[in-house]
Design a protein around this motif. Structure first.
Motif, PDB file in Angstrom:
ATOM      1  N   LEU A 197      -6.424   3.469  -7.364  1.00  0.00           N
ATOM      2  CA  LEU A 197      -7.422   3.640  -6.709  1.00  0.00           C
ATOM      3  C   LEU A 197      -7.991   3.883  -6.226  1.00  0.00           C
ATOM      4  O   LEU A 197      -8.663   4.304  -5.408  1.00  0.00           O
ATOM      5  CB  LEU A 197      -7.868   1.973  -5.690  1.00  0.00           C
ATOM      6  CG  LEU A 197      -7.630   0.900  -7.150  1.00  0.00           C
ATOM      7  CD1 LEU A 197      -7.922  -0.966  -5.475  1.00  0.00           C
ATOM      8  CD2 LEU A 197      -8.900   0.585  -7.922  1.00  0.00           C
ATOM      9  N   LYS A 198      -6.343   5.587  -6.192  1.00  0.00           N
ATOM     10  CA  LYS A 198      -6.252   6.179  -5.563  1.00  0.00           C
ATOM     11  C   LYS A 198      -7.605   7.585  -5.811  1.00  0.00           C
ATOM     12  O   LYS A 198      -8.083   8.585  -5.005  1.00  0.00           O
ATOM     13  CB  LYS A 198      -5.801   7.232  -5.314  1.00  0.00           C
ATOM     14  CG  LYS A 198      -5.747   8.506  -4.742  1.00  0.00           C
ATOM     15  CD  LYS A 198      -3.752   8.741  -4.234  1.00  0.00           C
ATOM     16  CE  LYS A 198      -3.843   9.891  -2.799  1.00  0.00           C
ATOM     17  NZ  LYS A 198      -4.037   8.936  -1.777  1.00  0.00           N
ATOM     18  N   ASP A 199      -8.227   7.055  -6.589  1.00  0.00           N
ATOM     19  CA  ASP A 199      -9.454   7.931  -7.270  1.00  0.00           C
ATOM     20  C   ASP A 199     -10.207   7.545  -7.363  1.00  0.00           C
ATOM     21  O   ASP A 199     -11.424   7.698  -7.828  1.00  0.00           O
ATOM     22  CB  ASP A 199      -8.792   9.100  -7.961  1.00  0.00           C
ATOM     23  CG  ASP A 199      -7.988   9.857  -8.414  1.00  0.00           C
ATOM     24  OD1 ASP A 199      -7.657  10.454  -7.349  1.00  0.00           O
ATOM     25  OD2 ASP A 199      -6.660  10.058  -9.164  1.00  0.00           O
ATOM     26  N   SER A 200     -10.048   6.168  -6.862  1.00  0.00           N
ATOM     27  CA  SER A 200     -11.627   5.382  -6.750  1.00  0.00           C
ATOM     28  C   SER A 200     -12.524   5.556  -5.924  1.00  0.00           C
ATOM     29  O   SER A 200     -12.226   5.139  -4.792  1.00  0.00           O
ATOM     30  CB  SER A 200     -11.784   3.631  -7.519  1.00  0.00           C
ATOM     31  OG  SER A 200     -10.530   4.112  -8.307  1.00  0.00           O
ATOM     32  N   THR A 201     -14.180   5.685  -6.200  1.00  0.00           N
ATOM     33  CA  THR A 201     -14.774   5.597  -5.111  1.00  0.00           C
ATOM     34  C   THR A 201     -15.638   3.970  -4.697  1.00  0.00           C
ATOM     35  O   THR A 201     -16.502   3.574  -4.064  1.00  0.00           O
ATOM     36  CB  THR A 201     -15.763   6.491  -5.350  1.00  0.00           C
ATOM     37  OG1 THR A 201     -16.193   6.424  -6.348  1.00  0.00           O
ATOM     38  CG2 THR A 201     -15.131   7.762  -4.236  1.00  0.00           C
ATOM     39  N   SER A 202     -15.538   3.802  -5.968  1.00  0.00           N
ATOM     40  CA  SER A 202     -16.574   2.320  -6.288  1.00  0.00           C
ATOM     41  C   SER A 202     -15.589   2.128  -7.645  1.00  0.00           C
ATOM     42  O   SER A 202     -15.276   2.022  -8.635  1.00  0.00           O
ATOM     43  CB  SER A 202     -17.879   3.221  -6.896  1.00  0.00           C
ATOM     44  OG  SER A 202     -18.387   3.474  -8.261  1.00  0.00           O
ATOM     45  N   LEU A 203     -16.138   0.091  -7.580  1.00  0.00           N
ATOM     46  CA  LEU A 203     -15.926  -0.765  -8.391  1.00  0.00           C
ATOM     47  C   LEU A 203     -16.298  -2.124  -8.359  1.00  0.00           C
ATOM     48  O   LEU A 203     -16.600  -2.502  -7.331  1.00  0.00           O
ATOM     49  CB  LEU A 203     -14.272  -1.276  -7.812  1.00  0.00           C
ATOM     50  CG  LEU A 203     -13.093  -1.852  -8.771  1.00  0.00           C
ATOM     51  CD1 LEU A 203     -13.092  -1.129  -9.600  1.00  0.00           C
ATOM     52  CD2 LEU A 203     -12.306  -2.449  -8.128  1.00  0.00           C
ATOM     53  N   ASN A 224      -3.697   3.377  -3.597  1.00  0.00           N
ATOM     54  CA  ASN A 224      -2.438   3.367  -4.838  1.00  0.00           C
ATOM     55  C   ASN A 224      -1.678   2.031  -4.519  1.00  0.00           C
ATOM     56  O   ASN A 224      -1.089   2.183  -3.215  1.00  0.00           O
ATOM     57  CB  ASN A 224      -1.820   4.249  -5.500  1.00  0.00           C
ATOM     58  CG  ASN A 224      -2.229   5.548  -5.546  1.00  0.00           C
ATOM     59  OD1 ASN A 224      -3.793   5.103  -6.567  1.00  0.00           O
ATOM     60  ND2 ASN A 224      -1.993   6.024  -6.330  1.00  0.00           N
ATOM     61  N   ILE A 273      -1.577  -0.908  -9.100  1.00  0.00           N
ATOM     62  CA  ILE A 273      -2.920  -0.806  -8.935  1.00  0.00           C
ATOM     63  C   ILE A 273      -2.876   0.291  -8.380  1.00  0.00           C
ATOM     64  O   ILE A 273      -2.681   0.869  -7.731  1.00  0.00           O
ATOM     65  CB  ILE A 273      -3.696  -2.086  -8.336  1.00  0.00           C
ATOM     66  CG1 ILE A 273      -3.116  -3.611  -8.894  1.00  0.00           C
ATOM     67  CG2 ILE A 273      -5.234  -2.117  -8.470  1.00  0.00           C
ATOM     68  CD1 ILE A 273      -3.151  -4.734  -7.980  1.00  0.00           C
ATOM     69  N   ASN A 306       1.085  -1.232   0.272  1.00  0.00           N
ATOM     70  CA  ASN A 306      -0.372   0.070  -0.151  1.00  0.00           C
ATOM     71  C   ASN A 306       0.968   1.230   0.268  1.00  0.00           C
ATOM     72  O   ASN A 306       1.921   1.639   1.091  1.00  0.00           O
ATOM     73  CB  ASN A 306      -0.767  -0.299   1.742  1.00  0.00           C
ATOM     74  CG  ASN A 306      -2.358   1.489   1.281  1.00  0.00           C
ATOM     75  OD1 ASN A 306      -1.580   2.114   0.949  1.00  0.00           O
ATOM     76  ND2 ASN A 306      -3.171   0.946   2.224  1.00  0.00           N
ATOM     77  N   LEU A 308     -10.459   0.600  -1.171  1.00  0.00           N
ATOM     78  CA  LEU A 308     -10.742   1.838  -2.691  1.00  0.00           C
ATOM     79  C   LEU A 308      -9.921   3.388  -2.021  1.00  0.00           C
ATOM     80  O   LEU A 308      -9.337   3.008  -0.445  1.00  0.00           O
ATOM     81  CB  LEU A 308     -11.388   1.752  -2.837  1.00  0.00           C
ATOM     82  CG  LEU A 308     -13.019   1.094  -3.614  1.00  0.00           C
ATOM     83  CD1 LEU A 308     -14.163   1.680  -4.141  1.00  0.00           C
ATOM     84  CD2 LEU A 308     -11.976   0.219  -4.924  1.00  0.00           C
ATOM     85  N   GLN A 309      -9.601   3.746  -2.675  1.00  0.00           N
ATOM     86  CA  GLN A 309      -8.877   5.340  -2.736  1.00  0.00           C
ATOM     87  C   GLN A 309      -7.509   5.095  -1.933  1.00  0.00           C
ATOM     88  O   GLN A 309      -7.045   5.925  -0.787  1.00  0.00           O
ATOM     89  CB  GLN A 309      -9.879   6.152  -1.849  1.00  0.00           C
ATOM     90  CG  GLN A 309     -11.299   6.346  -1.937  1.00  0.00           C
ATOM     91  CD  GLN A 309     -12.017   7.483  -0.904  1.00  0.00           C
ATOM     92  OE1 GLN A 309     -12.183   7.107  -0.412  1.00  0.00           O
ATOM     93  NE2 GLN A 309     -12.452   8.530  -1.992  1.00  0.00           N
TER      94      GLN A 309
END
Length: 200
Positions: free
Chosen positions: A65-71, A46, A63, A18, A43-44
């Motif tokens: 995912l820092k800007d991801s709020t849903s997957l 990297n 991977i 992480n 999420l959120q």
């Protein structure tokens, strides 16, 4: 996870780091008898992601995912590990530099540490460190930048106990893309460090 040549299952180690914490937090999982592992990632954040097993080059992926709020759908990766032999290459995606610079950023430490350990565990290998950029900027500038970045990795390895006579460096600028430079994801994939086995 399988052997790239034989397609046989490899019960490899998966090292998930992480990068959103300082210092980065690491956890290691082991593939089962089918060569499979399932990871649940918050999420959120990297992550850098390495897969390794004795006798193979290690696999590197980021991977983001820092800007991801849903997957909605999970990532499904079929990973083929390359046996160690002269001419084999591995692309490293978790060595980071300051923008338009060859200065290595601190979040590169886990990947560089993995590379140092790999070379220490395979002490007869000789390698070439290759630098690659995306197509942003001039071709001349990208060529020089890739050379300097490859050299900076070699210096890091030498400073961490890898003999200099095992190492060489070369820059390729933006001449060897692995993805489309028209997209941000493609440019990110093209900005990489490649390790090529040149002798054993």
């Amino acid at each position: 996870i399988s052997d790239k040549k034989t397609r046989k299952v490899v019960q490899a180690d998966i090292d998930l780091i992480n990068l959103s914490y300082s210092p980065p937090q690491s956890r290691v999982e082991h593939a089962d008898e089918k060569g499979e592992v399932t990871l649940a990632l918050p999420l959120q954040r990297n992550y850098s992601f390495n897969v390794s097993h004795p006798g193979y080059l290690f696999y590197s992926k980021s991977i983001l995912l820092k800007d991801s709020t849903s997957l909605v759908n999970p990532f499904a990766l079929a990973i083929e590990l390359e046996p160690i032999e002269v001419g084999a290459k591995m692309d490293l995606y978790n060595i980071y530099y300051e923008t338009d610079s060859f200065r290595i950023l601190p979040q590169s430490e886990p990947e560089l540490g993995k590379l140092v350990a790999f070379l220490q565990n395979n002490s007869a290998l000789k390698v070439q460190i290759q630098g690659h950029t995306d197509s942003s900027g001039s071709a001349e500038r990208n060529q020089k930048l890739s050379e300097l970045r490859a050299s900076s990795v070699v210096e890091y390895l030498k400073n961490h106990g890898v003999a200099g006579n095992r190492l060489q460096s070369e820059g390729f600028g933006d001449k060897v893309p692995v993805a489309d430079n028209a997209t941000e994801d493609g440019r990110r994939q093209n900005r990489r460090t490649t390790v090529k086995i040149t002798g054993n």
